[in-house]
Design an enzyme around this catalytic site. Structure first.
Site, PDB file in Angstrom:
ATOM      1  N   ASN A 191      -7.679  13.664  -9.822  1.00  0.00           N
ATOM      2  CA  ASN A 191      -8.268  14.636  -8.893  1.00  0.00           C
ATOM      3  C   ASN A 191      -7.315  15.065  -7.789  1.00  0.00           C
ATOM      4  O   ASN A 191      -7.745  15.578  -6.757  1.00  0.00           O
ATOM      5  CB  ASN A 191      -9.565  14.069  -8.303  1.00  0.00           C
ATOM      6  CG  ASN A 191     -10.497  13.581  -9.396  1.00  0.00           C
ATOM      7  OD1 ASN A 191     -10.762  12.388  -9.481  1.00  0.00           O
ATOM      8  ND2 ASN A 191     -10.924  14.466 -10.276  1.00  0.00           N
ATOM      9  N   VAL A 248      -5.709  17.677  -2.768  1.00  0.00           N
ATOM     10  CA  VAL A 248      -6.874  16.911  -3.194  1.00  0.00           C
ATOM     11  C   VAL A 248      -7.950  17.873  -3.681  1.00  0.00           C
ATOM     12  O   VAL A 248      -8.248  18.881  -3.035  1.00  0.00           O
ATOM     13  CB  VAL A 248      -7.419  16.058  -2.022  1.00  0.00           C
ATOM     14  CG1 VAL A 248      -8.718  15.366  -2.403  1.00  0.00           C
ATOM     15  CG2 VAL A 248      -6.370  15.048  -1.573  1.00  0.00           C
ATOM     16  N   CYS A 249      -8.532  17.540  -4.825  1.00  0.00           N
ATOM     17  CA  CYS A 249      -9.584  18.373  -5.399  1.00  0.00           C
ATOM     18  C   CYS A 249     -10.858  17.548  -5.531  1.00  0.00           C
ATOM     19  O   CYS A 249     -11.034  16.803  -6.496  1.00  0.00           O
ATOM     20  CB  CYS A 249      -9.137  18.897  -6.763  1.00  0.00           C
ATOM     21  SG  CYS A 249     -10.363  19.965  -7.537  1.00  0.00           S
ATOM     22  N   ILE A 250     -11.709  17.649  -4.513  1.00  0.00           N
ATOM     23  CA  ILE A 250     -13.034  17.039  -4.587  1.00  0.00           C
ATOM     24  C   ILE A 250     -14.043  18.083  -4.115  1.00  0.00           C
ATOM     25  O   ILE A 250     -13.716  18.978  -3.339  1.00  0.00           O
ATOM     26  CB  ILE A 250     -13.158  15.735  -3.757  1.00  0.00           C
ATOM     27  CG1 ILE A 250     -12.744  15.938  -2.297  1.00  0.00           C
ATOM     28  CG2 ILE A 250     -12.371  14.609  -4.412  1.00  0.00           C
ATOM     29  CD1 ILE A 250     -12.932  14.710  -1.408  1.00  0.00           C
ATOM     30  N   HIS A 298     -14.530  22.083  -1.421  1.00  0.00           N
ATOM     31  CA  HIS A 298     -14.653  23.430  -1.970  1.00  0.00           C
ATOM     32  C   HIS A 298     -15.553  24.266  -1.069  1.00  0.00           C
ATOM     33  O   HIS A 298     -16.491  23.741  -0.462  1.00  0.00           O
ATOM     34  CB  HIS A 298     -15.226  23.378  -3.387  1.00  0.00           C
ATOM     35  CG  HIS A 298     -14.299  22.685  -4.342  1.00  0.00           C
ATOM     36  ND1 HIS A 298     -14.727  22.115  -5.503  1.00  0.00           N
ATOM     37  CD2 HIS A 298     -12.958  22.467  -4.298  1.00  0.00           C
ATOM     38  CE1 HIS A 298     -13.696  21.586  -6.140  1.00  0.00           C
ATOM     39  NE2 HIS A 298     -12.609  21.775  -5.419  1.00  0.00           N
TER      40      HIS A 298
END
Length: 169
Positions: free
Chosen positions: A84, A91-93, A97
């Protein structure tokens, strides 16, 4: 716009003061430069009993001028191998978003950014992400494949970055 910036600035100053007064286990946070409350340096300690245990991972948290209405971006500046985390460290959580419906239909609006999040809740979510990678919706496809299909290689790469992070102290 100026009113929004000063509100964001005041809120971030308050969160910084709160964290200084009441530190949270697992991370430390402070400003990159005392003259810019919109950019923070965060050090996350690898969560106990995980592959990242014992690591010290640095990240930059950049807040938009309209915080808390929009989420900050978080990018590891330390090397990171995680499904992730994009190869460039971003960071992609879900909570990072933008608010509202997911245009791709993967996330519920309730899983995305809301203004109730604080620096503390964001970093705790990142610590949780380190503990429980989501390889179903990866930002780093190679790390996700390793995590799923080549578990020993994945563990070896993570152990390497943990050791490297300890040498940087």
């Amino acid at each position: 716009m100026a009113g929004t910036v000063s509100q964001a600035s005041l809120l971030l100053q308050k969160q910084l003061k709160d964290l200084a007064k009441n530190p949270v286990d697992g991370f430390s946070a402070g400003l990159v430069d005392d003259s810019n409350v919109f950019e923070w340096q965060v050090t996350i300690i690898g969560p106990p009993d995980t592959l990242y245990d014992g690591g010290y991972f640095n990240a930059i948290m950049t807040f938009p001028q309209n915080y808390p209405n929009s989420p900050p971006s978080v990018r590891f500046t330390s090397e990171m191998w995680h499904p992730n985390v994009y190869p460039d460290g971003r960071v992609c959580i879900s909570i990072l978003h933008p608010p509202g419906e997911d245009p791709n239909g993967y996330e519920l609006a309730s899983e995305r950014w809301t203004p109730v999040h604080t620096v503390e809740s964001i970093v705790l979510s990142i610590i949780s992400m380190l503990s429980s990678p989501n390889d179903e919706s990866p930002a780093n496809i190679e790390a996700a494949k390793d995590c799923r299909e080549k578990r020993d290689e994945f563990k070896k790469k993570v152990r390497h970055i943990v050791r490297k992070s300890q040498e940087m102290l």
